[in-house]
Design an enzyme around this catalytic site. Structure first.
Site, PDB file in Angstrom:
ATOM      1  N   VAL A 144      65.670  37.467  52.942  1.00  0.00           N
ATOM      2  CA  VAL A 144      66.947  37.770  52.306  1.00  0.00           C
ATOM      3  C   VAL A 144      66.725  38.537  51.002  1.00  0.00           C
ATOM      4  O   VAL A 144      67.463  39.473  50.682  1.00  0.00           O
ATOM      5  CB  VAL A 144      67.735  36.472  52.024  1.00  0.00           C
ATOM      6  CG1 VAL A 144      69.093  36.775  51.420  1.00  0.00           C
ATOM      7  CG2 VAL A 144      67.882  35.647  53.297  1.00  0.00           C
ATOM      8  N   GLU A 145      65.699  38.153  50.264  1.00  0.00           N
ATOM      9  CA  GLU A 145      65.443  38.749  48.950  1.00  0.00           C
ATOM     10  C   GLU A 145      64.903  40.173  49.050  1.00  0.00           C
ATOM     11  O   GLU A 145      65.385  41.083  48.379  1.00  0.00           O
ATOM     12  CB  GLU A 145      64.445  37.879  48.164  1.00  0.00           C
ATOM     13  CG  GLU A 145      65.038  36.612  47.576  1.00  0.00           C
ATOM     14  CD  GLU A 145      65.928  36.894  46.376  1.00  0.00           C
ATOM     15  OE1 GLU A 145      65.918  38.030  45.880  1.00  0.00           O
ATOM     16  OE2 GLU A 145      66.641  35.984  45.947  1.00  0.00           O
ATOM     17  N   SER A 146      63.861  40.361  49.848  1.00  0.00           N
ATOM     18  CA  SER A 146      63.111  41.621  49.785  1.00  0.00           C
ATOM     19  C   SER A 146      62.721  42.179  51.134  1.00  0.00           C
ATOM     20  O   SER A 146      61.920  43.120  51.196  1.00  0.00           O
ATOM     21  CB  SER A 146      61.828  41.391  48.975  1.00  0.00           C
ATOM     22  OG  SER A 146      60.997  40.435  49.644  1.00  0.00           O
ATOM     23  N   TYR A 170      74.709  35.568  50.293  1.00  0.00           N
ATOM     24  CA  TYR A 170      73.282  35.287  50.149  1.00  0.00           C
ATOM     25  C   TYR A 170      72.895  33.957  50.814  1.00  0.00           C
ATOM     26  O   TYR A 170      71.992  33.904  51.650  1.00  0.00           O
ATOM     27  CB  TYR A 170      72.950  35.261  48.656  1.00  0.00           C
ATOM     28  CG  TYR A 170      71.541  34.919  48.275  1.00  0.00           C
ATOM     29  CD1 TYR A 170      70.563  35.899  48.227  1.00  0.00           C
ATOM     30  CD2 TYR A 170      71.191  33.617  47.920  1.00  0.00           C
ATOM     31  CE1 TYR A 170      69.267  35.591  47.843  1.00  0.00           C
ATOM     32  CE2 TYR A 170      69.905  33.295  47.535  1.00  0.00           C
ATOM     33  CZ  TYR A 170      68.946  34.284  47.492  1.00  0.00           C
ATOM     34  OH  TYR A 170      67.666  33.974  47.117  1.00  0.00           O
TER      35      TYR A 170
END
Length: 518
Positions: free
Chosen positions: A141-143, A247
């Site tokens: 999800v982040e990167s 998110y």
């Protein structure tokens, strides 16, 4: 009528026997009453009579030995065993994110495959910290599980730390090294930070994850607002930024897909529950090209595992490590054990500090002042604080090792170029560029061909990342170019703008950056 003695004895015997029988009957009835709550013994009536146990002699079979838990066969099974956050009933927001992933299963598989080099180590760190293993999917999800990821908010690495958070967590950042891109160090910092947030929000992982994304203050502010209005304060009831509202459901959706891929007709890539890389500790500076040469690891794999290094040599001070695939690490360990550290790099780098003089630096490295001046192209002994000096090896090695082969390039000046930008682009000084081209000043013409003499480099190939940058108050094309190691001409070309135009705060610029240079 008189009864004979023999008849009297016979009657007495009958009386005693009858009294005994009455007593036994009463005791038996009492026993039934007391034990009526106890289950009757169960017999297997399908067995032959000889095998039916007696009520008096019931043999209790020995307890079976407790089986040791089996090791997970792959990473996905291990993750499932450690899931603690994902709810049984999925909220609508999670289902929407899940459907979004399922629309492009090929892209989803690419994300999972990209995690392959890192996910075992990430899971190990989370396990050691006793954290839910859904968090091993958070870097997707982040990167997109890309350690070179760089966001417009200047967040970097697998876990997308901004500079202030990285500093608070003790991640080092200097001209040689970016701790936010270090897979090992950043994961340890993420585990620490997530544990902290979970405690701050009383064990509510959804609120902790929301705080990881939008900040602790934003989530607390939303909670206070709901309390004032008598509303619930769980994640689903809070009014949070749109990115944060998506998110948390994204992570829960990924966890649900991993939990039961067959139900969603997904074929997860095979990732064994074993270490992908080894961590090799370093006690001295070493050239990255030397590591690649000794181990035979490919350039692309070396970058994937070691994106934290910003230069072609590891930092001069402190303890650092190199990550290598398990099969390649023994070669480096053998090299480090059997070779003098002075041979690990054909040069070292030193940053000039306040109070330094050229003679002191030369004495400290057991070199002559002339050799340092010649290596760095210095015409005088004058040094600037922050200046980086290349220090050649001392002793016999210095006599037999050439510092760096100098390569000559030709560059054609295009509209918008300046001499300083060209020099900065090729990592040489403006003075050196003028000297190589017999220029008395900084004036250059469009179409002019410049000779550039720069140290050749065997650094791994570089990867560009597309970045959407939002212009801030006080920004200029020059400042943006300098911040991201770009040319002004490239920025104006990518965005179809004139270099003389003023930038507006909030304006979006498309940049193609090399994360290893910023």
């Amino acid at each position: 009528m008189l009864v004979k003695p023999k008849n009297i004895l016979f009657c007495l015997c009958l009386l005693l026997i009858s009294l005994q029988l009455v007593g036994c009957s009463q005791i038996s009835d009492a026993a039934k009453t007391e034990n009526s709550s106890q289950p009757a013994p169960v017999f297997d009536l399908n067995k032959p009579p000889a095998e039916v146990a007696s009520t008096k002699e019931v043999e209790i079979p020995p307890e079976p030995p407790v089986a040791e838990p089996k090791q997970p066969v792959d990473m996905w099974q291990r993750l499932r065993q450690g899931f603690q956050i994902a709810p049984e009933a999925l909220p609508i927001a999670v289902i929407k994110q899940q459907n979004r992933y399922l629309k492009n299963p090929r892209n989803l598989n690419k994300l999972f495959e990209r995690a392959t080099p890192y996910i075992f180590h990430v899971t190990q760190q989370l396990d050691n910290a006793e954290l839910p293993l859904e968090l091993a999917l958070l870097p997707i999800v982040e990167s997109n599980y890309d350690p070179l990821a760089y966001s417009r908010s200047h967040a970097v690495g697998l876990w997308q730390f901004i500079p202030s958070t990285a500093k608070s967590l003790g991640l080092q950042r200097n001209r040689w090294y970016e701790g936010r891109r270090d897979v090992v160090e950043s994961t340890a910092a993420a585990a620490t930070y997530l544990s902290y947030l979970n405690k701050r929000f009383n064990g509510d992982w959804l609120l902790a994850l929301a705080a990881y994304n939008s900040g602790e203050g934003a989530v607390k502010k939303a909670i206070r607002k709901n309390r004032r209005h008598g509303k619930a304060t769980d994640f689903w009831s809070l009014k949070l930024p749109r990115e944060t509202r998506n998110y948390v459901p994204q992570l829960l959706a990924l966890a649900n897909l991993v939990k039961d891929p067959q139900a969603h007709k997904l074929q997860l890539p095979a990732i064994p529950n074993t270490a992908f890389f080894d961590i090799v500790q370093l006690k001295s500076q070493i050239e990255l090209s030397k590591v690649i040469q000794v181990t035979g690891v490919t350039d692309s794999m070396f970058i994937k595992l070691n994106p934290a290094f910003r230069r072609s040599v590891t930092p001069p001070e402190g303890t650092y490590h190199i990550l290598l695939p398990v099969a390649e690490s023994p070669a480096l360990n053998e090299f480090l054990a059997n070779n003098n550290p002075s041979t690990w790099a054909t040069y070292r780098e030193y940053v000039v500090k306040s109070g330094d003089t050229l003679s002191h630096i030369a004495q400290r490295h057991q070199l002559s002042t002339a050799l340092i001046k010649n290596t760095n192209g210095l015409r005088s002994d004058f040094l600037r604080v922050g200046q980086v000096l290349r220090i050649p090896p001392s002793g016999e090695l210095a006599l037999s090792t050439e510092y760096k082969a100098v390569q000559t390039l030709k560059y054609t000046v295009v509209a918008g170029d300046t001499l300083s930008e060209i020099a900065e682009k090729h990592k040489i000084s403006t003075r050196s560029l003028r000297r190589s081209n017999n220029l008395s000043g900084n004036i250059i013409k469009v179409g002019q061909i410049l000779v550039i003499k720069a140290p050749s480099t065997t650094a791994p190939p570089e990867k560009l990342r597309k970045l959407s940058y939002q212009v801030r108050r006080g920004d200029s094309l020059y400042l943006i170019a300098k911040r991201f190691d770009l040319r002004v001409a490239d920025i104006t070309h990518w965005n179809k703008i004139n270099r003389k135009e003023f930038l507006r705060p909030g304006q979006r610029l498309t940049l193609y950056i090399n994360p290893l240079r910023i």
